[in-house]
Design an enzyme around this catalytic site. Structure first.
Site, PDB file in Angstrom:
ATOM      1  N   THR A 216       1.694   4.469   1.623  1.00 12.64           N
ATOM      2  CA  THR A 216       2.514   4.820   2.797  1.00 12.64           C
ATOM      3  C   THR A 216       3.297   3.896   2.984  1.00 12.64           C
ATOM      4  O   THR A 216       4.599   3.942   3.516  1.00 12.64           O
ATOM      5  CB  THR A 216       1.634   5.617   3.767  1.00 12.64           C
ATOM      6  OG1 THR A 216       0.747   6.751   3.192  1.00 12.64           O
ATOM      7  CG2 THR A 216       2.429   6.059   5.072  1.00 12.64           C
ATOM      8  N   CYS A 217       2.763   2.578   3.278  1.00 13.02           N
ATOM      9  CA  CYS A 217       3.580   1.443   3.715  1.00 13.02           C
ATOM     10  C   CYS A 217       4.641   1.120   2.946  1.00 13.02           C
ATOM     11  O   CYS A 217       5.921   1.033   3.587  1.00 13.02           O
ATOM     12  CB  CYS A 217       2.680   0.358   3.789  1.00 13.02           C
ATOM     13  SG  CYS A 217       1.197   0.552   4.892  1.00 13.02           S
ATOM     14  N   SER A 218       4.791   1.402   1.574  1.00 11.87           N
ATOM     15  CA  SER A 218       5.766   0.987   0.775  1.00 11.87           C
ATOM     16  C   SER A 218       6.607   2.195   0.497  1.00 11.87           C
ATOM     17  O   SER A 218       8.004   1.819   0.195  1.00 11.87           O
ATOM     18  CB  SER A 218       5.187   0.649  -0.639  1.00 11.87           C
ATOM     19  OG  SER A 218       4.742  -0.811  -0.380  1.00 11.87           O
TER      20      SER A 218
ATOM     21  N   THR B 243       0.880  -1.038   0.033  1.00  8.09           N
ATOM     22  CA  THR B 243       0.041   0.017   0.060  1.00  8.09           C
ATOM     23  C   THR B 243       1.032   1.198   0.055  1.00  8.09           C
ATOM     24  O   THR B 243       1.968   1.252   0.245  1.00  8.09           O
ATOM     25  CB  THR B 243      -1.145  -0.070   1.118  1.00  8.09           C
ATOM     26  OG1 THR B 243      -0.196  -0.065   2.414  1.00  8.09           O
ATOM     27  CG2 THR B 243      -1.895  -1.117   0.890  1.00  8.09           C
TER      28      THR B 243
ATOM     29  N   LEU C 150       7.976   1.191   5.594  1.00 16.76           N
ATOM     30  CA  LEU C 150       8.928   0.103   5.499  1.00 16.76           C
ATOM     31  C   LEU C 150      10.230   0.627   5.092  1.00 16.76           C
ATOM     32  O   LEU C 150      11.368   0.277   5.925  1.00 16.76           O
ATOM     33  CB  LEU C 150       8.512  -1.250   4.508  1.00 16.76           C
ATOM     34  CG  LEU C 150       9.669  -2.298   4.242  1.00 16.76           C
ATOM     35  CD1 LEU C 150       9.871  -2.977   5.485  1.00 16.76           C
ATOM     36  CD2 LEU C 150       8.904  -3.011   3.057  1.00 16.76           C
TER      37      LEU C 150
END
Length: 159
Positions: free
Chosen positions: A48-50, A46, A54
């Site tokens: 923001t996650c990517s 997703t 992370l």
């Protein structure tokens, strides 16, 4: 009830991407006798996650370990195959991916969220925590849509 600093992590089993497929690991096996920086994302791949969450932990891995962290782990309500693919795509070799495919862990923490309006179903909130020997020492839970207190930089500043 939502977990808080001073509480022990619930006993649950994660699936970890392995060379021969998903491998089960209990919370006890992962956290006992270790200092762990654990962060949760609403979903692998997703935005923001990517793009930010992370990568921040990848970039700060050395500094976190220098500050006494034994293990850096990421969890999401995704299966081990997706978590493994995301790890490879992101170059996250130093991050242990903990698949919480059924959401048992985040539900036991009281940190689940309903992402149905985005087509995601039940997911985990975005958070970070420092866990020492299975006990939460620091807990940072984001407000919906935010990315501030769960970042690697923020957690590192608390150590």
């Amino acid at each position: 009830m939502t977990i808080k600093a001073g509480d022990a992590l619930p006993q649950t089993t994660f699936m970890i991407p392995g060379d021969s497929g998903p491998e089960p690991r209990t919370a006890e096996a992962l956290f006992k006798g270790r200092t762990v920086a654990l962060f949760s994302v609403p979903g692998a791949f997703t935005p923001t996650c990517s793009a930010r969450h992370l990568p921040g932990f990848i970039e700060q891995a050395g500094a976190l370990k220098a500050a006494g962290v034994d293990l850096i782990a990421c969890t999401a309500v995704n299966d081990a195959f997706v978590m493994g693919a995301w790890s490879r795509a992101a170059g996250a070799e130093g991050i242990t991916m903990l698949a919480d495919g059924n959401g048992d862990f985040v539900r036991a923490l009281g940190l689940e969220m309903d992402g149905s309006k985005f087509g995601l179903g039940m997911r985990g909130k975005r958070f970070s925590m420092l866990v020492e020997d299975g006990v939460v020492k620091i807990l940072n839970v984001e407000e919906p849509g935010a990315f501030e207190v769960s970042s690697a930089d923020y957690l590192l500043g608390q150590l």
